[in-house]
Write a protein that holds these residues in place. Structure first.
Motif, mmCIF file in Angstrom:
data_model
loop_
_atom_site.group_PDB
_atom_site.id
_atom_site.type_symbol
_atom_site.label_atom_id
_atom_site.label_comp_id
_atom_site.label_asym_id
_atom_site.label_seq_id
_atom_site.Cartn_x
_atom_site.Cartn_y
_atom_site.Cartn_z
ATOM 1 N N UNK A 198 0.864 -1.044 0.005
ATOM 2 C CA UNK A 198 0.167 -0.011 -0.118
ATOM 3 C C UNK A 198 0.874 1.387 0.022
ATOM 4 N N UNK A 199 2.049 1.245 0.844
ATOM 5 C CA UNK A 199 2.838 2.542 1.037
ATOM 6 C C UNK A 199 3.423 2.687 -0.476
ATOM 7 N N UNK A 200 4.081 1.318 -0.954
ATOM 8 C CA UNK A 200 4.678 1.619 -2.280
ATOM 9 C C UNK A 200 3.755 1.968 -3.353
ATOM 10 N N UNK A 201 2.527 1.774 -3.445
ATOM 11 C CA UNK A 201 1.666 1.989 -4.327
ATOM 12 C C UNK A 201 1.052 3.575 -4.398
ATOM 13 N N UNK A 202 1.308 4.174 -2.919
ATOM 14 C CA UNK A 202 0.812 5.241 -2.692
ATOM 15 C C UNK A 202 1.996 6.238 -3.298
ATOM 16 N N UNK A 203 3.201 5.836 -2.738
ATOM 17 C CA UNK A 203 4.138 6.595 -3.404
ATOM 18 C C UNK A 203 4.501 6.831 -4.794
ATOM 19 N N UNK A 204 4.350 5.701 -5.481
ATOM 20 C CA UNK A 204 4.458 5.406 -6.948
ATOM 21 C C UNK A 204 3.123 6.264 -7.649
ATOM 22 N N UNK A 205 2.017 6.505 -7.083
ATOM 23 C CA UNK A 205 1.039 7.350 -7.712
ATOM 24 C C UNK A 205 1.247 8.713 -7.707
ATOM 25 N N UNK A 206 2.017 9.167 -6.217
ATOM 26 C CA UNK A 206 2.466 10.621 -6.313
ATOM 27 C C UNK A 206 3.493 10.906 -7.087
#
Length: 608
Positions: free
Chosen positions: A492-500
């Motif tokens: 979840x943290x990796x996906x959110x950072x990638x989207x940002x």
């Protein structure tokens, strides 16, 4: 004397042979015992009571005759009674007085109606159709169908009842016959035949010895004094030569051969009596064994164990259910048939799969969700219950690909006539340790959602974990969860950072998390903890920040669900998370561990 002994031997041999043959013929008991009943009334269902099935020991052969389709199933007596519910039915039971089968009819229970109920709006169209055909119910341990006549042999233990019906519309077949195989072995027939043959042979030997002794006693004796010399008699004429064809057997030879015939016959009977049914069984040998020292058992513990509710399903029963669901899911996944899928899925599991169908209907390049294997079941934990709804958890290992993590399934049955539906389907964490639970034969009690004896009440778990996902270390609940084996939180943290990182400068993104709509399912573990299944919803809102700017859906799935290629208003994406946790008991130093998860995009739409 030898003749007397021979006669006695012949008489005893005849008696033994006659008794041996009689045991296998006129004295032989029937191989089967049977009872017949004709069900009274015109009921749709007939229940064969356990007392009728246990009328004789051994396996039961059930024969049902009628016109048209015949359906027979057996299950636990409580489940059979629950499926019938308030409908009328006939019961075939054993009469203790007569020892015969009796048939009684239980009338239908009419629902209570109030006088003011006529003023209430009728919602019959919204109600689910009533299921009247018992075929295909998940409550049955086995079901059999045939036409006009049905025969099956089963070994049904105590507590099992048999349900007989037609198609739920026509009356149940009325003619029922129960048969049991009887033990008609004759263990002394073989010894009697063999003993009679031996006595016959012994008597024949005595008879021959007696004849030999008699012949010897008639020979001329030696050293007898000579008498007066007799005159020579004239020579008798020589007899004519006799041809070989004119030679006939003497009566004595015929008698000897006739005496041999019974011996051959009896020997054949003795040899044909090598069946185990004709001889005593001496295989059970007694050996001295050490007598175990009795262990004192608390009376309260024994009574408590006897009062435990049975498990919701048995392992063989669940194997059949999962096999059917696996085939149905494979067919629905291939044809994108949402109606078929809805007959075996509900809640978050249904929502994720239907969203995948909608995406693949627009974009065939999007891969389907992982196939649902039907076997083998490596873990089964049914709920201890006699009521509904019922819950069962199972873990299935993919046999075709060992690298695919095991799939954990949560199934729920709302009512006796409803089938089990998959509410949750998770991929287990590779590093997760499933706690010890009760065996499938016992099952586990369900934990109330507001239970305060756990580290965190089950109904608060989804909101607490959603806050941890959103705030991370700043969440007040972060210390309750183990993060070292939590692959989903890292994803979840990796996906959110990638989207940002990939978001254009002309757009903004906002993340949100909240407890999902899925029901909270909790089953007890052996250490007073609980395995809990919950759902969490993630939201992602992307908006343009400059006038005239637009934003585009992120990925093929979002584009297929939203049906747009760009928007000047913004796009809302909703992800559904299915989460499986182990929650330790209150006061424990252990933390809440994520055991498995499944995530999928379920909604994507333009903002209003």
């Amino acid at each position: 004397m030898r003749f007397v002994l021979a006669i006695v031997a012949f008489v005893l041999a005849a008696v033994m042979i006659v008794l041996g043959i009689a045991q296998r013929t006129i004295l032989l008991e029937p191989a089967f015992s049977s009872l017949t009943s004709t069900a009274t009334g015109e009921t749709l269902y007939t229940v064969i009571d356990p007392s009728a099935l246990a009328a004789s020991p051994g396996s039961q052969t059930i024969n049902v005759r009628g016109e048209g389709p015949i359906f027979l199933a057996y299950g636990r007596s409580e489940d059979v009674a629950a499926w019938i519910g308030d409908d009328a039915y006939a019961t075939v039971a054993l009469s203790e007085k007569t020892g015969e089968l009796t048939s009684t009819v239980t009338a239908a229970v009419e629902p209570d109606t109030d006088d003011d109920s006529s003023d209430a709006p009728v919602a019959a169209d919204a109600a689910e159709p009533l299921i009247v055909n018992p075929a295909g119910s998940d409550l049955w341990l086995e079901e059999i169908s045939d036409t006009d006549s049905l025969t099956t042999t089963q070994t049904l233990p105590e507590g099992i009842s048999v349900l007989v019906a037609s198609d739920g519309v026509e009356p149940a077949p009325a003619n029922i016959r129960l048969s049991w195989a009887s033990d008609n072995s004759t263990p002394w027939a073989g010894p009697l035949l063999a003993g009679g043959a031996l006595l016959l042979l012994f008597g024949l030997v005595l008879y021959l010895l007696a004849l030999l002794h008699l012949r010897r006693s008639r020979r001329p004796r030696r050293n007898v004094p000579r008498g007066p010399r007799l005159p020579r008699l004239p020579r008798a004429p020589r007899p004519k030569a006799i041809k070989a064809s004119q030679i006939t057997s003497s009566r004595r030879g015929i008698a000897r051969r006739t005496a041999i015939l019974p011996m051959i016959l009896v020997s054949g009977l003795a040899l044909s009596g090598c069946s185990a049914d004709l001889w005593p069984d001496f295989s059970a040998t007694t050996t001295e064994t050490a007598t175990p020292t009795p262990t004192p058992v608390s009376t309260d513990s024994v009574e408590a164990a006897a009062e435990l509710a049975p498990p919701a399903v048995t392992v063989p029963q669940l194997e059949i259910i999962m096999g059917e669901i696996s085939l149905l899911t494979a067919d629905a996944d291939a044809t994108l048939n949402a109606d078929t899928l809805a007959t075996r899925f509900t809640g978050p599991a249904l929502e994720q799969r239907l969203a995948n169908y909608a995406i693949r209907a627009v974009d065939a390049t999007v891969p389907p969700l992982l196939a649902l294997p039907g076997a083998p079941l490596s873990f089964t934990l049914p709920q201890q219950t006699n009521s509904w709804p019922r819950v069962v958890m199972t873990v299935i290992q993919n046999e075709t690909d060992a690298e695919i993590p095991p799939t954990a399934i949560i199934l729920q049955q709302e009512s006796p006539r409803a089938n089990y539906l998959i509410e949750y389907a998770f991929q287990l964490e590779p590093a997760a340790r499933v706690p010890e639970v009760a065996p499938a034969l016992i099952g586990a009690p369900a934990i109330a959602p507001d239970n305060k004896l756990l580290l965190l009440p089950p109904n608060e778990l989804a909101a607490a974990y959603a806050d941890v996902l959103l705030q991370g270390a700043a969440s007040p609940s972060v210390d309750l969860f183990e993060d070292e084996v939590d692959a989903f939180r890292a994803q979840f943290d990796a996906s959110r950072a990638d989207r940002q990182a990939t978001l254009p400068t002309t757009a903004s993104i906002e993340f949100g998390t909240a407890a999902g709509d899925g029901s909270t399912v909790a089953l007890a573990t052996n250490d007073s903890g609980s395995i809990v299944a919950v759902s969490v919803n993630e939201t992602e809102i992307v908006k343009p920040i400059n006038d005239g700017a637009t934003v585009s859906p992120s990925g093929a799935a979002s584009k297929a669900l939203s049906g747009i290629s760009s928007s000047s208003k913004g796009i809302l994406n909703t992800y559904s998370d299915q989460l499986l946790f182990y929650v330790p008991t209150a006061g424990s130093s252990d933390k809440i561990i994520l055991l498995g998860f499944a995530q999928g995009l379920t909604q994507s739409a333009e903002l209003p």
